[in-house]
Design an enzyme around this catalytic site. Structure first.
Site, PDB file in Angstrom:
ATOM      1  N   LYS A 192       0.323  -1.040   0.171  1.00 24.71           N
ATOM      2  CA  LYS A 192      -0.155   0.218  -0.034  1.00 24.71           C
ATOM      3  C   LYS A 192       0.959   1.473  -0.476  1.00 24.71           C
ATOM      4  CE  LYS A 192      -0.494  -0.255   5.030  1.00 24.71           C
ATOM      5  NZ  LYS A 192      -1.316  -0.339   6.165  1.00 24.71           N
ATOM      6  N   MET A 219      13.959  24.110   3.754  1.00 29.26           N
ATOM      7  CA  MET A 219      13.228  23.418   2.385  1.00 29.26           C
ATOM      8  C   MET A 219      13.628  22.701   1.747  1.00 29.26           C
ATOM      9  SD  MET A 219      10.504  25.235  -0.707  1.00 29.26           S
ATOM     10  CE  MET A 219       9.402  26.131   0.038  1.00 29.26           C
ATOM     11  N   ARG A 260     -11.156   0.178  14.366  1.00 28.03           N
ATOM     12  CA  ARG A 260     -10.457   0.785  13.139  1.00 28.03           C
ATOM     13  C   ARG A 260     -11.412   0.312  12.560  1.00 28.03           C
ATOM     14  NH1 ARG A 260      -4.718   1.805  11.095  1.00 28.03           N
ATOM     15  NH2 ARG A 260      -4.889  -0.123  10.778  1.00 28.03           N
ATOM     16  N   TYR A 299      17.441  29.172  10.112  1.00 27.60           N
ATOM     17  CA  TYR A 299      16.206  29.675  10.282  1.00 27.60           C
ATOM     18  C   TYR A 299      15.904  29.777  12.058  1.00 27.60           C
ATOM     19  CZ  TYR A 299      14.378  30.413   5.458  1.00 27.60           C
ATOM     20  OH  TYR A 299      14.556  30.681   4.328  1.00 27.60           O
TER      21      TYR A 299
HETATM   22  C1  PLP Z   1      -0.598  -1.769   6.829  1.00 27.39           C
HETATM   23  C2  PLP Z   1      -1.133  -3.071   6.892  1.00 27.39           C
HETATM   24  C3  PLP Z   1      -0.026  -4.467   7.451  1.00 27.39           C
HETATM   25  C4  PLP Z   1       0.765  -4.433   7.256  1.00 27.39           C
HETATM   26  O1  PLP Z   1       1.741  -3.433   8.467  1.00 27.39           O
HETATM   27  P1  PLP Z   1       3.240  -3.663   8.310  1.00 27.39           P
HETATM   28  O2  PLP Z   1       3.012  -2.943  10.003  1.00 27.39           O
HETATM   29  O3  PLP Z   1       4.023  -2.890   7.593  1.00 27.39           O
HETATM   30  O4  PLP Z   1       3.849  -4.778   8.561  1.00 27.39           O
HETATM   31  C5  PLP Z   1      -0.507  -5.503   7.611  1.00 27.39           C
HETATM   32  N1  PLP Z   1      -2.120  -5.266   7.654  1.00 27.39           N
HETATM   33  C6  PLP Z   1      -3.121  -4.356   7.499  1.00 27.39           C
HETATM   34  C7  PLP Z   1      -4.734  -4.030   7.970  1.00 27.39           C
HETATM   35  C8  PLP Z   1      -2.430  -3.372   7.131  1.00 27.39           C
HETATM   36  O5  PLP Z   1      -2.920  -1.829   6.808  1.00 27.39           O
END
Ligand code: PLP
Length: 374
Positions: free
Chosen positions: A51, A316, A146, A268
């Site tokens: 992802k 930046m 969640r 800065y």
């Molecule tokens: C992102 C995610 C993972 C992977 O998590 P990591 O900590 O990066 O290994 C696994 N399961 C779900 C549902 C996720 O959203």
């Protein structure tokens, strides 16, 4: 941008030397890290979680290193299309399922497996017309609050899904909130098992931290961060402890040096004041490249492979580093912001993230589009 302006941009680039910053992706490190997940969960099928554009590495760049996975898990349908465009014919899992009933058509067309985490997603499936039943992953909220059905609602969701002609096999899935920390996973595993004990189907439980730290049984494990060479439980453990390798190097060069006298300030807000004569270097890397502006003073950085620290505020396009440990450094010297440096040196992204009050995940995802990836 139309094709013409794209071509013109290309022409301009051809006669300009780019700014020295670049990100390098290391396919052999991705493969090594994924093999570590395999070794830690030898009986499980392995999702490579890609992802967020493969945690900032780029789906296309990361794919060659991760192709020994049993499947790819992500949540953006456009990223799933990109994987299919790479000719990946194996499983692809949408970790959040579909966001809109129309997405189910793409699932049918590209054979995407998808999570089902709420009643609306079951309603959409029930109304979906498809030749090919879908493989779904029914998600339980076992404590993270969640996504997912409560343990009480899980069984009836399964019964309803199982009765749909649109549904093929159902895998049971949950996600851990504390696999990386002291609370652990036992309470969630107990909740999950109690609420799903008599339901058939494969199980998918572990993220990276659970794969490395907890030997829980799972038919499918979901390896994200570990594949990219960041320790999920840093600073308790680092990548050396877990035998992981950086999958990304962010590097640049010194574009100037300054000789400070006592009392001179840097950057800065004059956040740094020299107390003695000191040489500093100015690096072509700033927060517009994705480097964290909140990096504390003395955030680690390698100059010509030698570990030193930042001084003053990150701006930046630039940041300043102490050159005291590297007196030979000058304009053009190689600077490693994280990853692999020259002469076998290494700076874990977790060290930098820690100094900036964040985690490796955020830094790798935040590398800016203006940084060329190689
Ligand atoms: C992102 C995610 C993972 C992977 O998590 P990591 O900590 O990066 O290994 C696994 N399961 C779900 C549902 C996720 O959203």
């Amino acid at each position: 941008m139309g094709p013409l302006s794209g071509r013109r941009a290309h022409l301009t680039q051809a006669c300009t030397v780019p700014r020295p910053i670049e990100a390098l992706i290391h396919p052999e490190a991705l493969a090594h890290n994924l093999a570590r997940a395999r070794a830690a969960a030898p009986d499980a099928q392995l999702w490579a979680v890609v992802k967020a554009n493969a945690y900032g590495h780029g789906i296309e760049r990361a794919f060659p290193g991760l192709r020994s996975a049993d499947g790819f898990a992500l949540l953006d349908l456009a990223e799933a299309e990109r994987l299919r465009a790479l000719d990946w014919r194996g499983p692809i899992l949408l970790l959040e399922g579909v966001f809109d009933p129309r997405d189910l058509e793409l699932c049918s067309r590209l054979n995407l497996w998808h999570v089902v985490h709420c009643t609306e997603q079951i309603d959409w499936l029930a109304a979906h017309k498809t030749q090919q039943p879908h493989r779904v992953f029914l998600k339980m909220n076992s404590g993270m609050s969640r996504l997912g059905f409560t343990p009480q609602a899980f069984r009836s969701a399964w019964v309803r899904l199982n009765a749909l002609p649109q549904v093929d096999e159902i895998t049971l899935v949950t996600h851990f909130s504390d696999a990386d920390g002291p609370r652990g996973i036992a309470h969630q595993v107990a909740t999950f098992e109690a609420a799903s004990a008599d339901l058939p189907g494969e199980r998918s439980l572990s993220n990276s931290a659970a794969i490395l730290r907890h030997g829980v049984r799972s038919d499918w494990v979901r390896a994200g961060i570990l594949s990219y060479g960041s320790a999920p439980d840093f600073p308790e453990h680092d990548i050396r402890h877990w035998n992981l390798q950086p999958a990304m190097t962010l590097r640049s060069r010194l574009i100037a040096t300054q000789q400070l006298q006592p009392g001179d300030t840097v950057g800065y807000g004059s956040r740094y004041t020299a107390t003695a004569p000191q040489r500093i270097g100015i690096v072509a890397c700033g927060y517009a490249d994705g480097y964290p502006r909140h990096a504390g003073p003395d955030t680690p950085v390698l100059v010509d492979g030698v570990r030193t620290g930042t001084v003053g505020r990150v701006s930046m396009d630039m940041l300043a580093v102490d050159l005291t440990p590297v007196p030979a450094a000058g304009v053009g010297s190689e600077v490693t912001l994280w990853g692999n440096g020259p002469h076998g040196s290494l700076l874990a992204i977790d060290d930098v993230a820690h100094a900036a009050g964040t985690i490796g995940y955020e830094l790798m995802c935040a590398v800016a589009p203006r940084v060329p990836v190689k």
